[in-house]
Each structure stands twice: as C-alpha cells, then as structure tokens.
Design a protein around this motif. Structure first.
Motif, mmCIF file in Angstrom:
data_model
loop_
_atom_site.group_PDB
_atom_site.id
_atom_site.type_symbol
_atom_site.label_atom_id
_atom_site.label_comp_id
_atom_site.label_asym_id
_atom_site.label_seq_id
_atom_site.Cartn_x
_atom_site.Cartn_y
_atom_site.Cartn_z
ATOM 1 N N ILE A 148 0.942 -1.269 -0.024
ATOM 2 C CA ILE A 148 -0.050 0.026 0.127
ATOM 3 C C ILE A 148 0.857 1.442 0.157
ATOM 4 O O ILE A 148 0.498 2.169 -0.809
ATOM 5 C CB ILE A 148 -0.949 -0.023 1.106
ATOM 6 N N ASN A 149 1.936 1.177 0.824
ATOM 7 C CA ASN A 149 2.853 2.467 0.768
ATOM 8 C C ASN A 149 3.553 2.767 -0.360
ATOM 9 O O ASN A 149 3.849 3.679 -0.828
ATOM 10 C CB ASN A 149 3.851 2.086 2.219
ATOM 11 N N MET A 150 3.992 1.465 -1.207
ATOM 12 C CA MET A 150 4.641 1.688 -2.288
ATOM 13 C C MET A 150 3.788 2.185 -3.306
ATOM 14 O O MET A 150 4.259 3.043 -4.298
ATOM 15 C CB MET A 150 5.278 0.344 -2.837
ATOM 16 N N GLN A 151 2.703 1.651 -3.556
ATOM 17 C CA GLN A 151 1.575 2.470 -4.454
ATOM 18 C C GLN A 151 1.105 3.815 -4.208
ATOM 19 O O GLN A 151 0.926 4.407 -5.140
ATOM 20 C CB GLN A 151 0.299 1.309 -4.411
ATOM 21 N N PHE A 152 1.251 4.092 -2.961
ATOM 22 C CA PHE A 152 0.674 5.437 -2.457
ATOM 23 C C PHE A 152 1.858 6.545 -2.997
ATOM 24 O O PHE A 152 1.554 7.801 -3.111
ATOM 25 C CB PHE A 152 0.720 5.505 -0.950
ATOM 26 N N LEU A 153 2.966 6.054 -3.182
ATOM 27 C CA LEU A 153 4.171 7.021 -3.591
ATOM 28 C C LEU A 153 3.730 7.571 -5.063
ATOM 29 O O LEU A 153 3.809 8.836 -5.208
ATOM 30 C CB LEU A 153 5.495 6.245 -3.661
ATOM 31 N N LYS A 154 3.264 6.878 -5.891
ATOM 32 C CA LYS A 154 2.925 7.517 -7.373
ATOM 33 C C LYS A 154 1.946 8.441 -6.764
ATOM 34 O O LYS A 154 1.853 9.410 -7.908
ATOM 35 C CB LYS A 154 2.661 6.259 -7.866
ATOM 36 N N HIS A 155 0.991 8.096 -6.087
ATOM 37 C CA HIS A 155 -0.341 8.971 -5.937
ATOM 38 C C HIS A 155 0.045 10.293 -5.315
ATOM 39 O O HIS A 155 -0.278 11.489 -5.713
ATOM 40 C CB HIS A 155 -1.231 8.425 -5.105
ATOM 41 N N VAL A 156 0.910 10.284 -4.257
ATOM 42 C CA VAL A 156 1.249 11.515 -3.409
ATOM 43 C C VAL A 156 2.287 12.363 -4.462
ATOM 44 O O VAL A 156 2.462 13.590 -4.156
ATOM 45 C CB VAL A 156 1.777 11.137 -1.997
ATOM 46 N N LEU A 256 8.856 8.493 13.320
ATOM 47 C CA LEU A 256 7.940 9.317 13.148
ATOM 48 C C LEU A 256 8.492 10.533 13.898
ATOM 49 O O LEU A 256 8.726 10.344 15.140
ATOM 50 C CB LEU A 256 6.409 8.945 13.414
ATOM 51 N N SER A 257 8.385 11.691 13.664
ATOM 52 C CA SER A 257 8.886 13.010 14.295
ATOM 53 C C SER A 257 10.356 12.826 14.276
ATOM 54 O O SER A 257 11.109 13.604 14.935
ATOM 55 C CB SER A 257 8.287 13.116 15.681
ATOM 56 N N GLU A 258 11.017 11.866 13.508
ATOM 57 C CA GLU A 258 12.596 11.765 13.467
ATOM 58 C C GLU A 258 13.376 11.718 11.993
ATOM 59 O O GLU A 258 14.140 11.487 11.954
ATOM 60 C CB GLU A 258 12.957 10.376 14.165
ATOM 61 N N GLY A 259 12.022 12.267 11.195
ATOM 62 C CA GLY A 259 12.746 12.552 9.763
ATOM 63 C C GLY A 259 11.765 12.012 8.864
ATOM 64 O O GLY A 259 11.952 12.417 7.778
ATOM 65 N N ILE A 260 11.299 10.829 8.952
ATOM 66 C CA ILE A 260 10.109 10.443 8.092
ATOM 67 C C ILE A 260 9.007 11.163 7.765
ATOM 68 O O ILE A 260 8.573 11.932 8.773
ATOM 69 C CB ILE A 260 10.105 8.822 8.260
ATOM 70 N N ILE A 261 8.564 11.308 6.732
ATOM 71 C CA ILE A 261 7.367 12.012 6.304
ATOM 72 C C ILE A 261 6.074 11.503 6.790
ATOM 73 O O ILE A 261 4.928 12.103 7.045
ATOM 74 C CB ILE A 261 7.311 12.401 4.986
ATOM 75 N N GLY A 262 6.010 9.888 6.787
ATOM 76 C CA GLY A 262 4.904 9.364 7.153
ATOM 77 C C GLY A 262 4.492 8.027 6.185
ATOM 78 O O GLY A 262 5.316 7.875 5.576
ATOM 79 N N GLY A 263 3.099 7.875 6.213
ATOM 80 C CA GLY A 263 2.548 6.849 5.355
ATOM 81 C C GLY A 263 1.802 6.156 6.008
ATOM 82 O O GLY A 263 0.872 6.315 7.076
ATOM 83 N N TYR A 264 1.456 4.816 5.561
ATOM 84 C CA TYR A 264 0.458 3.832 6.197
ATOM 85 C C TYR A 264 1.196 3.419 7.271
ATOM 86 O O TYR A 264 1.621 2.268 6.896
ATOM 87 C CB TYR A 264 -0.263 3.023 5.187
ATOM 88 N N LEU A 265 1.144 3.472 8.457
ATOM 89 C CA LEU A 265 2.265 3.224 9.548
ATOM 90 C C LEU A 265 1.580 2.202 10.142
ATOM 91 O O LEU A 265 0.597 2.136 10.939
ATOM 92 C CB LEU A 265 2.684 4.272 10.283
ATOM 93 N N LEU A 266 2.342 1.204 10.549
ATOM 94 C CA LEU A 266 2.058 0.136 11.715
ATOM 95 C C LEU A 266 2.640 0.889 13.200
ATOM 96 O O LEU A 266 3.653 1.009 12.986
ATOM 97 C CB LEU A 266 2.772 -1.130 11.389
ATOM 98 N N ARG A 267 1.754 0.596 14.015
ATOM 99 C CA ARG A 267 2.075 1.537 15.435
ATOM 100 C C ARG A 267 2.237 0.425 16.214
ATOM 101 O O ARG A 267 1.497 -0.388 16.732
ATOM 102 C CB ARG A 267 1.015 2.305 15.553
ATOM 103 N N GLY A 268 3.325 0.389 16.816
ATOM 104 C CA GLY A 268 3.661 -0.503 18.341
ATOM 105 C C GLY A 268 2.698 -0.213 19.297
ATOM 106 O O GLY A 268 2.098 -0.990 20.213
#
Length: 730
Positions: A148-156, A256-268
C-alpha cells in the motif's frame, strides 16, 4: 476490640487484597530502547493504568543482540529460578523469539496460565500459527502494509521518477524484503526507476541520499544492523534520513517525528493497546475466539513539518490521515499572551506598588551606603599608613588623609591625576612594574624607609578595576631588625671560639700529611729519584688535603655569615653541616652523636639557614656541657646526643636529646629569658636568641622537656612555601 482479633482481621484483609490483585508478565523478544518494544509497552501500560489491581512485570530477552541457542537455554533456566517464587495470571509474549520461547516452554514455565501473543507479521509469521490456534492461544497480528505504501508513492508524488528502498537482511526484514522487490518491479513497469539497498551500509546510504536526482522518494523498511552485523542506534538512522534530499516514507511509526514524512504506518502503541484489551477481556471472564487472530490495522499518519520541508501537496493525502506537528493557530501560538491580557491590569497595579516600595527601599539603601561610605572614609583617614587606589591606567581614584599629607596636596588636587605626576618615586620603570605586578616595594623618601604593598580590586562587573596600595613607614621596624640581627651575630660570636678550636684540631691531620709529603718530595729530589709519576702522586695528596681544609673553612665562613633575607633551605643538609663542624669536638669529648632523618617528603623549609645552624650549634654545645658535667659527677660514663628529624602535615620537627646533667623545673621556667644562665662563664644569650630566631624570625616553636637522664629540645618549623606577607595594613 481484643488485640488478637484485630490482628486476625488485618491478616485476612491483606490476604484478600493479595488474592484480588492479578500479575501480568509482558515478555519482549528485544531490549528496552527498541522503539517498537517501547511503544508497545506504553500501549499496554496505558490500558492497565486505570486498573490498580493489575500489576505488570516487563522482561526483555534481548535477542536482537544475542540469538545464540545456548543463551536461550540460560534464559530458560533464569525464568525457572525467577518463577519459583512468583506466579502470573497472564503472559503476553511479543515478537517471534518470545512467542517461540513461550510456546515451547509454557507447560513447564507457565502451566495453566493464559497466554497471549502479539507482534507477529501476518504475511510471514515466522511461527507455527496453526499450532497456536490449536492450542487456543489468542494472537494479535501486525501487518506492515508495504505494498500500500509503495503504491501510495505514485499517488502523492505525481511526477515521481526514482524510488530508493532501504532495508537490511535481519530476520525481521525478510518478511518485507520480498514485497519490496515485487513492488519495485511494478514501479519499474510504470517507468519509475527503483534502487534497493539491503546491505545496511550507512556511509553508502548517506552518500546515495545526498545525490538523489529530482522527483525522487525514499522508502524505509527495517534498518537495525549494518553491513558488518553491528546494531545501528536509532539516532544514526534518524541523522541519515534527516539529511536526505528526497522525502522518506515508511511502513512503521518507529521514526515518526525523527525525519520520516509518514505513510500507512504500523504502530507499536496500537498493537500494545490491542493485546492489553484482549488480555483484560479474558481475565474479566469474556470468551475469546482464539481461532481468529486479531489483525491491528495500520494508520495514515504524516508529519506536517516534513510535508512542508519537501513541498508535498496535502490535498493528495487520505482524508482519514492524522497530521502530527501541525501549525498552531494564532490563539494556540499566543495562548499565554491572551491569558495574560485578562490579568494584565492586576499585574500593572502590583508592579506599581512594587515600584513604589523599590524606590523607598532604594532611598533607604542610598542613605545607608552614604553612611557606610562616610564610616569607611573615617576609618581610612584614621589609619597611619598612606593609602591610595588607582585604575588600570594609573590614574588615582582616591586616597586617605595620610597620603595627602605625604605628598603635600589636597584630595581634590590628587584625584584624577596620574600617579606618576603625584608620587614620582613610584614611576621609575622597575618600581612601576613591581607596583602593577603586586610585588612588595621598599623605597627611601626624605631619609625614611617605606614599604608598599598592593592588591587588585574589582569593579562593578567583577573585572580588574585597578590597584589599592598601602604605604607603611617601616624605619623603626627596619632599625629593630638590624638591632636584632646584631644581637644574633653577637650571640653567634660566643660559639665561634669553640668552633675555631674544632677547626684547628681538624687541620692537624692534613697539615701533618702535607708536611710528610713535602719531606718525601725533598728526599726524592736530593737522591735524584723524583719522577713525573711521583710528582703526580704528591700533587694528588696535596690537593685532596687542601680541598678538605678549604671545605672546613667554607663551612665555618657560612656559619658566621648572617642571613639577611628568608629563603628556602635544606634542613637535613643544615644539620649535617653543623655536625661536620662539631665532629672533632664531639670525638674529643667522647660524645657519640647519632642523627636520623625520618622525613619522607621534602627536606625544604623557609627561613634563615645560617641562623638555624646557629640554634643547632648552641643546643648541641649546651648538650655537650651538660654531658661533661654529668661525667664529672660520675652520673654517666659515655655521652650520647641523639638528633631526630620528624614530619607532620604542615611542619617539620627537630628533636635533640642528651644524657647530660639535666635541669630542674625551676630553671626550666627561666631558660629562655635573656641574661639567664646556669654556666659559670655563660652570658645568658644562647637560648634566648634560639627562641628569637625560631619563633620570631621563622614562625616556629621551641620547647625544652626534662628527661629521666638529660633534656630534650623540641623545635617545630613550618614547611617551605611562598613568602607569607603580613596583613596589608601593618
């Protein structure tokens, strides 16, 4: 109520509370500090926090750094020992290693204890899911939605041309690396160039990210170990992605908040909340269908700051996306200012009152300072010494009346002028340098001797503000020092006769030797047998005896020369010099002198070396006279003088004892008085001058102690240090 009944009820209440509390074990595969583990723990803790009856124990297997099977065996034995005295009501195992460990050892370690598993990747579990279902263990799946995240790159990013994929080769990464490769092929088919870096080489990754072409994006998987197999701290990964020229997307919220822009994220955190709620439901008696594992969905989350940094169009983000670090509204940004506005007036009123109080207190303080200044000026003007103070450029800032009298000018005529214009005696180049180097200066003016001492004073900012100088008339003091030195020299003359006698006897042997050499040379010359070798031998004998005689007379000359200024000297050598001068005299009178130096530190003292030797000579001669008197009365057969040198923290002690006639208590009280003597031909100056030298000139202490046979003299002197000056105002 009877005491035993109260005790019984208290015990019953305690047991019931203990029974009501439930203990839950949270077992992590990895170590504390792994963001995934920390976030998951926080989720569990937040769910359990409102329920005081639940007690959570968290253990870490640390298998991210240690996967050795022997380590797991030791870990098993550790849990056997720890669980021997502790029972759990539920066990939550997180990630593959902990799940496998509990699954294989639950019957031995956790018999009849409900087990819950989480942190298992849905696409590639890495554990026997069917066995877990068969044993009816509730399972919470995680799902990194890489596709999902890889496919989202083209969209965003509609103009996307390059994708750089970062991951490593750890077991956790194996489940997503294959998906990365599949999705990369799909992007390649769409004309988007992809690069996959699975080596974990931080230097290579950093360099690649710094040279990405325009219209690029970065997809971050798992980066826990480098190309050498070493664990990579999060901060290093954060530093790498923060320096990237392209936006960095991810499939989990670890950075997150450490440099990544975000995405469809798995959260611990979400996984922790899910498994904790599942555990509470089970312990609360609810039925759990273990045949259907729970899948925790990922969440669309983006960092507003990173979106702005890389100019990502926010309208292309999913509507349900959560935006963190959003810009603050005017009210949020200035909330404190707005709140202060409502209470502004009371503060003005309070400030006005405080200002009035401050003005009143300042006026009182100014009056006190004026009174204090007047008092200080009165004190300065009543000091006999002349005092002035100058700034760092040499201009006079103030002085007392005594200085005005000395230079014959009024205060108004002095202040503000250069010290060289007012007091020319200080402006000779060496003297002026000594003044600014805070050295003690001694000078003559109108046939009187003055001593100047100076010290730095600080300005309002705590910096060097200039120098305050005190000039003291030391004419009488110098004359007193001269008189004292004259008396000391007079006392020393009393010892010279005894020492001359010793020197005469010491010279007899070398003189006899020189006479014999002269006769032998004359005889050889008369017989014509005087060779060059004989001359060299005779020359050697003559020179050795001459040097010996010269050293003897040098020691005597050093003894009679006065020490005008204090200086550092070797106390051990001083005592040895005295013993050398008196050695023949002691041997002649059959007196054994034993000297022992017990010092372990420096032998150096500060004082007057020749006067110190005079004191030692006087004490040894007194001891000799006492021994001779004891021999005459048949009280001792052989004389003994013992000298010991001991050390203390800040001083050195000289102890001289003899086995002479001794002294009575009545005589002891008067021994240090001038003109008091017990000798027929004594002048009463010896011990008086010894006390004057030791205590007045060398800041030491001298005492006498009667012994059963003889007397002990104790001298204590301070160790060497820089010359200590008297107080600034004498």
């Amino acid at each position: 109520m009877k005491p035993w009944l109260f005790l019984f009820l208290w015990c019953m209440c305690t047991l019931s509370l203990e029974a009501a509390s439930k203990h839950i074990l949270l077992l992590h595969s990895y170590n504390k500090g792994i963001r995934w583990s920390d976030h998951l723990s926080q989720g569990v803790e937040d769910v359990l926090a409102p329920f005081k009856e639940y007690q959570l124990t968290t253990e870490y297997m640390d298998t991210k750094k240690n996967e050795d099977p022997e380590y797991l065996i030791l870990l098993y034995n550790l849990f056997v020992a720890k669980l021997k005295y502790q029972q759990f009501d539920a066990v939550i195992a997180v990630d593959d290693f902990a799940v496998k460990f509990v699954l294989n050892n639950k019957d031995k370690l956790f018999p009849n204890v409900p087990i819950f598993f989480c942190g298992i990747e849905k696409s590639m579990p890495g554990v026997d899911v069917e066995r877990i279902k068969q044993e009816k263990i509730p399972l919470v799946f995680e799902s990194k939605e890489v596709a999902i995240n890889m496919q989202f790159l083209k969209h965003v990013m509609p103009h996307l041309k390059n994708v750089y994929i970062i991951s490593d080769k750890t077991k956790d990464s194996m489940s997503i690396n294959s998906i990365f490769q599949e999705e990369a092929q799909k992007l390649e088919a769409q004309g988007i160039h992809t690069t996959i870096n699975l080596e974990g080489d931080l230097e290579k990754i950093t360099d690649d990210l710094a040279h990405l072409p325009p219209h690029s994006a970065v997809m971050l998987g798992t980066l826990l170990r480098d190309n050498h197999g070493n664990y990579i701290p999060y901060y290093k990964v954060s530093d790498v992605i923060k320096a990237s020229l392209a936006p960095v997307f991810a499939a989990s919220d670890v950075l997150l908040s450490e440099g990544i822009i975000g995405g469809y994220l798995l959260r611990g955190y979400t996984n922790g909340v899910a498994v904790a709620k599942l555990t509470l439901a089970y312990l609360d008696g609810q039925k759990i269908d273990a045949s259907k594992p729970l899948v925790v969905p990922s969440e669309w989350i983006f960092d507003y700051k990173m979106l702005q940094k890389y100019n990502i169009d926010g309208s292309r983000l999913p509507k349900e996306a959560t935006i963190i670090n959003p810009p603050k509204s005017f009210f949020e940004e200035h909330r404190q200012l707005v709140e202060y506005a409502f209470i502004f007036f009371p503060f003005i009123l309070i400030s006005l009152i405080l200002a009035i109080i401050n003005i009143y207190q300042r006026q009182r303080m100014e009056k006190k300072l004026a009174a204090q200044s007047y008092l200080e000026q009165v004190l300065l003007n009543n000091i006999r010494s002349s005092i002035f103070w100058i700034d760092i450029k040499g201009y006079i800032k103030g002085c007392n009346d005594s200085f005005c009298t000395m230079v014959g000018l009024s205060l108004d005529q002095i202040v503000g002028r250069s010290i060289c214009d007012v007091f020319t005696v200080l402006c000779h180049m060496p003297t002026k340098e000594q003044l600014f180097e805070l050295q003690e200066i001694e000078f003559m003016r109108q046939e009187r001797t003055y001593r100047l001492r100076s010290q730095i004073f600080l300005d309002e900012g705590g910096k060097n503000g200039g120098i305050v100088a005190v000039i003291t008339d030391v004419t009488e003091k110098k004359q007193l020092e001269i008189n004292t030195q004259f008396i000391i020299q007079q006392s020393k003359l009393a010892e010279i006769g005894e020492m001359l006698s010793s020197i005469v006897h010491q010279w007899k042997v070398p003189l006899v030797e020189l006479s014999a050499v002269a006769h032998k040379m004359h005889h050889y010359d008369q017989k014509g047998k005087l060779t060059s070798k004989d001359i060299q031998n005779f020359y050697g004998v003559i020179m050795s005896q001459t040097i010996y005689m010269g050293e003897t007379i040098d020691g005597f000359r050093d003894f009679i020369r006065p020490s005008n200024e204090p200086k550092a000297f070797d106390i051990d050598q001083g005592i040895k010099d005295v013993l050398t001068l008196l050695s023949y005299s002691m041997k002649y009178d059959s007196i054994e002198v034993k000297y022992t130096n017990h010092l372990t530190k420096s032998n150096t003292l500060w004082g007057y070396p020749n006067e110190f030797k005079q004191v030692i000579v006087n004490i040894i001669n007194n001891a000799k006279d006492a021994i001779l008197e004891a021999k005459a009365k048949a009280l001792v057969s052989k004389g003994h003088i013992r000298i010991d040198l001991h050390e203390f923290d800040e001083s050195v002690g000289v102890y001289i004892r003899d086995n002479g006639i001794g002294i009575s208590q009545e005589i002891l009280l008067n021994l240090f008085q001038p003109f008091f003597t017990t000798k027929t031909k004594g002048d009463g100056f010896g011990l008086y001058m010894a006390k004057l030298i030791i205590e007045s000139k060398m800041n030491g202490k001298i005492t006498l102690e009667p012994l059963t046979q003889g007397v002990q003299v104790c001298i204590e002197l301070p160790r060497a240090k820089e010359k200590s000056y008297e107080n600034l105002i004498a």
